[in-house]
Design a protein around this motif. Structure first.
Motif, mmCIF file in Angstrom:
data_model
loop_
_atom_site.group_PDB
_atom_site.id
_atom_site.type_symbol
_atom_site.label_atom_id
_atom_site.label_comp_id
_atom_site.label_asym_id
_atom_site.label_seq_id
_atom_site.Cartn_x
_atom_site.Cartn_y
_atom_site.Cartn_z
ATOM 1 N N ASP A 170 -3.988 2.256 0.450
ATOM 2 C CA ASP A 170 -4.320 3.595 -0.030
ATOM 3 C C ASP A 170 -3.059 4.448 0.008
ATOM 4 O OD1 ASP A 170 -4.683 5.954 2.318
ATOM 5 O OD2 ASP A 170 -4.467 3.884 3.011
ATOM 6 N N TYR A 171 -3.128 5.602 -0.648
ATOM 7 C CA TYR A 171 -1.950 6.449 -0.785
ATOM 8 C C TYR A 171 -1.455 7.007 0.549
ATOM 9 C CZ TYR A 171 -2.769 6.317 -5.827
ATOM 10 O OH TYR A 171 -2.940 5.896 -7.123
ATOM 11 N N SER A 172 -2.367 7.353 1.436
ATOM 12 C CA SER A 172 -1.926 7.963 2.701
ATOM 13 C C SER A 172 -1.144 6.974 3.546
ATOM 14 C CB SER A 172 -3.132 8.509 3.485
ATOM 15 O OG SER A 172 -3.888 7.462 4.078
ATOM 16 N N SER A 175 2.221 6.034 2.059
ATOM 17 C CA SER A 175 3.216 7.105 2.179
ATOM 18 C C SER A 175 4.205 6.844 3.299
ATOM 19 C CB SER A 175 2.523 8.449 2.431
ATOM 20 O OG SER A 175 1.716 8.832 1.353
ATOM 21 N N LEU A 180 6.829 4.535 -1.435
ATOM 22 C CA LEU A 180 5.936 5.260 -2.340
ATOM 23 C C LEU A 180 6.561 6.572 -2.789
ATOM 24 C CD1 LEU A 180 2.875 5.122 -3.416
ATOM 25 C CD2 LEU A 180 2.451 6.881 -1.683
ATOM 26 N N VAL A 182 5.666 9.777 -3.174
ATOM 27 C CA VAL A 182 4.512 10.510 -2.647
ATOM 28 C C VAL A 182 4.032 11.576 -3.612
ATOM 29 C CG1 VAL A 182 3.779 12.089 -0.807
ATOM 30 C CG2 VAL A 182 5.078 10.025 -0.241
ATOM 31 N N ARG A 185 2.417 9.802 -6.562
ATOM 32 C CA ARG A 185 1.402 8.829 -6.164
ATOM 33 C C ARG A 185 1.561 7.508 -6.915
ATOM 34 N NH1 ARG A 185 -2.001 12.599 -3.430
ATOM 35 N NH2 ARG A 185 -3.792 11.282 -2.997
ATOM 36 N N LYS A 186 2.775 6.937 -6.801
ATOM 37 C CA LYS A 186 3.041 5.633 -7.401
ATOM 38 C C LYS A 186 4.176 4.969 -6.621
ATOM 39 C CE LYS A 186 6.306 7.304 -10.961
ATOM 40 N NZ LYS A 186 7.452 6.454 -10.626
ATOM 41 N N GLU A 207 -7.197 5.592 -3.918
ATOM 42 C CA GLU A 207 -7.517 6.732 -3.069
ATOM 43 C C GLU A 207 -8.298 6.218 -1.858
ATOM 44 O OE1 GLU A 207 -6.376 9.621 -3.274
ATOM 45 O OE2 GLU A 207 -5.815 9.973 -5.364
ATOM 46 N N ASP A 282 0.800 11.700 1.274
ATOM 47 C CA ASP A 282 -0.478 11.908 0.594
ATOM 48 C C ASP A 282 -1.602 11.891 1.626
ATOM 49 O OD1 ASP A 282 0.638 11.970 -2.007
ATOM 50 O OD2 ASP A 282 0.707 9.785 -2.070
ATOM 51 N N TYR A 288 -2.461 16.393 -0.185
ATOM 52 C CA TYR A 288 -1.232 16.114 0.553
ATOM 53 C C TYR A 288 -1.346 16.581 1.999
ATOM 54 C CZ TYR A 288 0.527 15.725 -4.233
ATOM 55 O OH TYR A 288 0.703 15.370 -5.547
#
Length: 489
Positions: A170-172, A175, A180, A182, A185-186, A207, A282, A288
């Motif tokens: 996941d993004y968090s 990070s 990443l 941030v 988000r990629k 997510e 993220d 964020y």
């Protein structure tokens, strides 16, 4: 329906069973070993995690209708490097978040690639515990193992893979890899190139509240679960804990006093401080957050009690502490090096200010205050960005101490809200699973309905002034000894 949150911690996994109305039905914890093959190194065997999770899931749902489990999600220790080969077999033990072996690689990233470039690519600079420096270490020190890498994973994502067969993150949590982008988000193409890896080695991004797939049939059968159970991406431990404390949306704050310590500030806007003293990550709510992270928090008190004093009577020891703001003993809580804001893996713990009349209680108090002062270091950076915080939630093992909460409130000058359910990442993970399964429309809606404040510790103006004076002395200690740490290695 039931929702399960799995908190894959450093010393144990905690599993929590939650009903759709947020009520906690059961909690189970399973320990596993932690290995220190060299001073400053920290590793675990991912198979130990999986064994503990399987046993924990069986015990967690015993006596409950297992076929009513709808979703499973996660909170997990961040930054750890788990590497799989082409057969999805673990290549080497996981290198953990509190491992300090990558000083050389971290210096290369910060000094040669440059902090400005790193911040441009990822919104962060390199810290020894981050994942990218670990990859560079493997490339230099274990080239044969590095050449076998087919997939790069984070600890909780390895469990998600074993449950679902999907390589995901996941993004968090991503990070904290320094791989990443941030803000956008990629994955960062620049960091992929710098680390000498390929895009296909990195997992797909989700997510935190998105399902990555369904539970594998063979695992569902083993556990007695329905084959329709959703496996949900989850979040890094601090983002998951923030969900579990309702620290979502804009301008909310949470302090975690776990093995590590964090101050976590949620925001709907992306932001980076000038010196990258705070992590810009993220968040699990789709937005964020800024976070200051110290590597040793409640673990400092555990070390002091278990290894030095030799007692398990933590509360009894704290009863001897009566005068706050008067202690002349200071403690630097850098037992495993330090991250925010010093970024120094060579830093170590230090007591200073003892005299012939110093008592055992003074030393214990210094440990608690030292952790609070170190958290304030990060809080001061947030204030310098114009962020106004008047109150904070609190969670983690250290938050069970009334005295420590009082110290935190007065060192930071904040109202400290105690919530009804202090289960941190495991509860946050269960909430994320419930959102993914449609029980709630969003993470913010779930937090608003489920998180209840039951007590507030108010700062005392006189004590805040005393701690302001003490803090001004505390901040002078680290610069005075910083150069010694390199010599003391």
């Amino acid at each position: 329906m039931y929702y399960i949150g799995i908190d894959l911690g450093t010393s144990a996994v905690k599993l929590l069973l939650m009903s759709g109305n947020g009520h906690i039905e059961n909690i189970v914890s399973k320990d596993y070993p932690l290995y220190f093959p060299h001073p400053g190194w920290s590793e675990q065997n991912p198979e130990d995690w999986w064994t503990a999770v399987l046993a924990g899931l069986k015990e967690l749902t015993e006596g409950f209708p297992a076929d009513k489990v709808a979703g499973i999600s996660f909170g997990g220790q961040m930054h750890g490097l788990v590497v799989l080969d082409g057969e999805d077999q673990v290549i080497r033990p996981a290198i953990l978040w509190n491992d300090g072996r990558t000083a050389k690689q971290t210096d290369y990233l910060n000094q040669v690639i440059g902090k400005e470039k790193l911040s441009e690519y990822t919104a962060n600079i390199a810290f020894a515990g981050f994942t990218a420096p670990k990859l560079l270490w493997m490339k230099e020190e274990e080239p044969e193992n590095f050449s076998k890498i087919a997939k790069i994973m984070l600890p909780k994502d390895y469990i998600a893979y074993r449950l679902s067969g999907v390589h995901c993150t996941d993004y968090s949590d991503a990070s904290g890899m320094l791989l990443l982008d941030v803000k956008n988000r990629k994955w960062s193409d620049e960091m992929i190139q710098i680390c000498g890896i390929r895009r296909e080695m990195l997992p797909d991004l989700y997510e935190s509240y998105e399902a990555v797939g369904a539970i594998l049939p063979e695992v569902a059968e083993q556990l007695g679960f329905s084959g329709q159970v959703k496996i949900v991406a989850g979040a890094g431990d601090n983002a998951a804990a923030a969900v579990g404390t309702g620290t979502v949306g804009d301008g909310k704050c949470n302090i975690s006093l776990g093995t590590s310590g964090t101050i976590f500030i949620s925001s709907k806007k992306f932001g980076v401080d000038e010196h990258n003293g705070l992590h810009s990550f993220d968040h699990a709510d789709g937005h964020y957050h800024l976070m200051g992270c110290m590597l040793s928090a409640a673990s400092c008190n555990k070390w002091w009690m278990d290894e030095i004093i030799g007692t398990d009577q933590y509360q009894e020891e704290q009863k001897e502490i009566r005068e706050l703001g008067e202690n002349h003993v200071f403690f630097l809580p850098y037992l495993m090096g330090e991250r925010s804001p010093h970024n120094n893996p060579d830093a170590r713990g230090l007591f200073i200010g003892m005299s012939m009349d110093t008592t055992r209680a003074d030393m214990t108090q210094a440990v608690l205050e030292g952790v609070a002062f170190a958290i304030r270091d990060s809080f001061e950076i947030a204030k310098s960005l114009g962020i106004r915080i008047e109150r904070t939630k609190i969670c983690g093992g250290g938050a069970k101490s009334p005295l420590w909460k009082k110290i935190i409130a007065n060192v930071l000058g904040l109202k400290v809200d105690v919530i009804e359910t202090e289960e941190g990442p495991s509860y946050g993970g269960a909430i994320l699973a419930a959102v993914a399964c449609g029980e709630y429309g969003s993470v913010e809606e779930a937090a608003e309905k489920l998180i209840k404040v039951v007590d507030t510790i108010e700062p005392d103006a006189g004590l805040v002034r005393k701690y302001d004076e003490r803090y001004e002395k505390f901040v002078k200690i680290y610069p005075a000894v910083r150069e010694l740490y390199q010599e003391l290695k």
